[in-house]
Enzyme design. Structure first.
Site, PDB file in Angstrom:
ATOM      1  N   LYS A   1     -72.205  52.360  35.765  1.00  0.00           N
ATOM      2  CA  LYS A   1     -72.108  54.176  35.649  1.00  0.00           C
ATOM      3  C   LYS A   1     -70.801  54.680  35.314  1.00  0.00           C
ATOM      4  O   LYS A   1     -69.769  54.233  36.032  1.00  0.00           O
ATOM      5  CB  LYS A   1     -72.364  54.657  37.237  1.00  0.00           C
ATOM      6  CG  LYS A   1     -72.686  56.068  37.131  1.00  0.00           C
ATOM      7  CD  LYS A   1     -73.159  56.647  38.635  1.00  0.00           C
ATOM      8  CE  LYS A   1     -73.392  58.002  38.239  1.00  0.00           C
ATOM      9  NZ  LYS A   1     -72.350  58.891  37.946  1.00  0.00           N
TER      10      LYS A   1
ATOM     11  N   HIS B   1     -83.152  34.194  16.469  1.00  0.00           N
ATOM     12  CA  HIS B   1     -83.305  34.679  15.259  1.00  0.00           C
ATOM     13  C   HIS B   1     -84.537  35.413  14.859  1.00  0.00           C
ATOM     14  O   HIS B   1     -85.415  35.517  16.030  1.00  0.00           O
ATOM     15  CB  HIS B   1     -83.502  33.576  14.159  1.00  0.00           C
ATOM     16  CG  HIS B   1     -84.715  32.658  14.249  1.00  0.00           C
ATOM     17  ND1 HIS B   1     -84.500  31.541  15.076  1.00  0.00           N
ATOM     18  CD2 HIS B   1     -85.866  32.549  13.756  1.00  0.00           C
ATOM     19  CE1 HIS B   1     -85.505  30.880  15.073  1.00  0.00           C
ATOM     20  NE2 HIS B   1     -86.256  31.393  14.133  1.00  0.00           N
TER      21      HIS B   1
ATOM     22  N   ASP C   1     -67.727  57.203  34.568  1.00  0.00           N
ATOM     23  CA  ASP C   1     -67.175  58.565  35.185  1.00  0.00           C
ATOM     24  C   ASP C   1     -66.591  58.972  34.199  1.00  0.00           C
ATOM     25  O   ASP C   1     -65.457  59.032  33.849  1.00  0.00           O
ATOM     26  CB  ASP C   1     -66.389  58.066  36.397  1.00  0.00           C
ATOM     27  CG  ASP C   1     -66.097  59.363  37.282  1.00  0.00           C
ATOM     28  OD1 ASP C   1     -66.993  60.384  36.840  1.00  0.00           O
ATOM     29  OD2 ASP C   1     -65.030  59.199  37.915  1.00  0.00           O
TER      30      ASP C   1
ATOM     31  N   ASP D   1     -87.951  36.313  12.426  1.00  0.00           N
ATOM     32  CA  ASP D   1     -88.637  35.744  11.469  1.00  0.00           C
ATOM     33  C   ASP D   1     -89.635  36.855  10.743  1.00  0.00           C
ATOM     34  O   ASP D   1     -90.504  37.356  11.390  1.00  0.00           O
ATOM     35  CB  ASP D   1     -89.708  34.452  12.014  1.00  0.00           C
ATOM     36  CG  ASP D   1     -89.137  33.278  12.274  1.00  0.00           C
ATOM     37  OD1 ASP D   1     -88.368  32.881  11.642  1.00  0.00           O
ATOM     38  OD2 ASP D   1     -88.822  33.135  13.561  1.00  0.00           O
TER      39      ASP D   1
ATOM     40  N   HIS E   1     -87.492  35.099  17.784  1.00  0.00           N
ATOM     41  CA  HIS E   1     -87.857  33.893  18.508  1.00  0.00           C
ATOM     42  C   HIS E   1     -86.433  33.249  18.920  1.00  0.00           C
ATOM     43  O   HIS E   1     -85.399  33.034  18.425  1.00  0.00           O
ATOM     44  CB  HIS E   1     -87.955  32.993  17.009  1.00  0.00           C
ATOM     45  CG  HIS E   1     -88.314  31.664  17.233  1.00  0.00           C
ATOM     46  ND1 HIS E   1     -88.826  30.791  16.175  1.00  0.00           N
ATOM     47  CD2 HIS E   1     -88.582  31.009  18.357  1.00  0.00           C
ATOM     48  CE1 HIS E   1     -89.190  29.664  16.747  1.00  0.00           C
ATOM     49  NE2 HIS E   1     -88.965  29.751  17.934  1.00  0.00           N
TER      50      HIS E   1
ATOM     51  N   GLU F   1     -67.480  53.209  39.384  1.00  0.00           N
ATOM     52  CA  GLU F   1     -68.126  54.386  40.008  1.00  0.00           C
ATOM     53  C   GLU F   1     -69.509  53.677  40.859  1.00  0.00           C
ATOM     54  O   GLU F   1     -69.784  54.142  41.894  1.00  0.00           O
ATOM     55  CB  GLU F   1     -68.455  55.695  39.343  1.00  0.00           C
ATOM     56  CG  GLU F   1     -68.719  56.839  40.176  1.00  0.00           C
ATOM     57  CD  GLU F   1     -69.219  57.882  39.319  1.00  0.00           C
ATOM     58  OE1 GLU F   1     -69.158  57.827  37.966  1.00  0.00           O
ATOM     59  OE2 GLU F   1     -69.430  59.017  39.875  1.00  0.00           O
TER      60      GLU F   1
HETATM   61 MN    MN Z   1     -88.526  30.937  13.984  1.00  0.00          MN
END
Ligand code: MN
Length: 487
Positions: free
Chosen positions: A187, A47, A189, A49, A41, A331
């Site tokens: 990326k 958060h 190296d 639920d 949510h 890189e």
């Molecule tokens: Mn909620």
């Protein structure tokens, strides 16, 4: 109390002419076993639920830090109003100004076994896509509860730690034109490695499957973060320089040394495991989960320590992200499709690497002596790659790419001479009419990493610089990499 009574608080908080949420009271198909759903949510604060079907409604808790995946971790769970059963399948966007405004998406769902459902304790076995295991919820005062996973990790339905996984590889290419649906990572190296962790111990395997754990003793403590579970992590072992930029040169001094020396070097040139993917967690393969979900799971593990880190993946304008990476001396970037599964051992177009400068591996097929130096002293390395890149190894031939003389220190030249001596070959393994007449040929068994500024029209490297040997690379996998941006 009827389900309708239980939903009074839920209804009081919402204006159903404005929110897409269900008002409750619609028939919902019955289920043999009680169901659960976890919503992600994105309200004023993100958060999760947790909602458990019970007595005709969904008993609900908001968990700010997410449902714990590993046994032992406790998380605060705030009891919220009961929700209607229709919420089991609800996803959508709650408009601004409405209660709980923001995106709400299903993070996991399934059924559960209610072992206890008391005001003083709720204990359930969850059978979801992601969540499988025993959880307990205990009230601690007011609407505050503690949520904890309490089973051990060797329960039924758990797979043993896989040992055969190989890293998924990226295809060189341009930045995506349509950045929607892509995520972008730096990326790094260094040396690609998979970490196999279980029971507080961890093994690192290179791309070729070699166990390189003893080279990096400082990385062992990673397994202690989750001693009670098993996981396979994908990442890159890097050594940072003074500017905080990965230095392959530095890392190279860590390779191929004896264990005692490795311990000393761990102090002098510490390595860091940079983690970017999760292939297995807590008795389950996560390979088929889309990249975005694997990342979310990975980030929820909070793997940050003195020798390991989980850098973020970016979304947005790839040009800007690429430019920022180049600016920092990195890189390049790797572009990853958010909906793609992990394809072990495969070079997949779902991952695209875009490099700021060209650097790639070449097979060493010969060398030339240093002018005016002693016998066996190396002046330049003769390089090649396999072609065509797409065919099976049997159908390929080695193609000469030119020679690299820059970047070889005297000590390195001596070391290389020692490694190349036993590979000496009478005949060249490549057609190289332009190779120097004093060329000495070797069997194509060693791989060098070389940086260069592009290719000549006749297919030779421009300004090649030797960066180091790649003992972890398979010579048969060395092909010419092309990238529109890296020429
Ligand atoms: Mn909620």
């Amino acid at each position: 109390m009827s389900a309708d009574d239980r939903l009074a608080a839920y209804r009081r908080k919402r204006d159903f002419s404005r929110t897409p949420e269900p008002a409750g009271g619609e028939p919902v198909p019955p289920s043999d076993r009680p169901r659960f759903v976890v919503h992600e949510h994105h309200a004023s604060s993100l958060h999760w639920d947790l909602r458990l079907e019970h007595d005709g409604v969904l008993a609900s808790w908001a968990v700010p830090k997410g449902i714990p995946l590993e046994p032992g971790t406790r998380r605060l769970a705030v009891r919220t109003e009961d929700h209607p059963l229709e919420y089991l399948t609800f996803e959508g966007s709650i408009p601004e100004g409405q209660y709980g405004a923001g995106e709400i998406r299903i993070w996991d769902s399934g059924t559960y076994d209610p072992l206890k459902f008391l005001p003083s304790e709720v204990m359930v076995d969850l059978h979801g896509g992601r969540l499988r295991g025993r959880y307990v919820l205990v009230p601690t005062g007011g609407n505050r509860w503690l949520l904890q996973r309490i089973d051990s990790t060797d329960g039924p339905g758990r797979e043993p730690l896989p040992r055969d996984l190989r890293p998924m590889l990226a295809v060189p290419g341009p930045l995506p034109d349509d950045p929607e649906g892509w995520a972008f990572e730096v990326k790094w190296d260094g040396i690609r490695a998979l970490a196999f962790a279980e029971g507080g111990r961890v093994h690192f395997r290179s791309r070729r499957g070699n166990d390189i754990s003893s080279q990096f003793p400082e990385l062992r403590a990673l397994a202690q973060r989750y001693p009670d579970t098993s996981m396979v992590l994908d990442g890159e072992i890097v050594a940072f320089d003074e500017r905080g930029v990965p230095s392959f040169e530095r890392l190279q001094s860590r390779l191929g040394v004896a264990e005692r020396r490795a311990r000393a070097l761990a102090e002098a040139v510490p390595a860091v495991f940079v983690i970017f993917d999760l292939l297995f967690f807590d008795g389950r393969r996560t390979l088929t989960l889309p990249y975005g979900e694997r990342r979310r799971l990975l980030e929820s593990l909070e793997l940050e320590g003195p020798h390991w880190q989980t850098p973020r993946a970016f979304t947005g304008d790839p040009e800007t992200i690429f430019a920022a990476a180049v600016e920092r001396g990195l890189e390049g970037i790797v572009c990853k499709r958010a909906d793609s599964p992990y394809e072990p051992g495969r070079r997949s177009p779902s991952w695209r690497k875009v490099k700021a400068r060209s650097a790639q591996e070449f097979v060493i097929v010969g060398w030339t002596p240093r002018k005016g130096a002693g016998f066996g002293d190396i002046g330049a390395l003769l390089l090649a790659y396999y072609d065509p890149p797409s065919s099976a190894p049997e159908g390929r031939r080695l193609v000469y790419a030119g020679r690299a003389g820059t970047g070889l220190s005297e000590a390195e030249a001596v070391r290389l001479a020692r490694s190349l001596a036993p590979l000496a070959s009478e005949e060249p393994t490549v057609e190289a009419p332009d190779a120097p007449p004093d060329a000495r040929w070797v069997r194509p068994e060693l791989v060098a990493r070389v940086e260069f500024t592009g290719w000549t029209e006749s297919g030779r490297l421009r300004n090649p610089v030797f960066l180091g040997l790649r003992p972890d690379a398979d010579p048969r996998e060395v092909v010419r990499e092309t990238s529109e941006l890296s020429a």
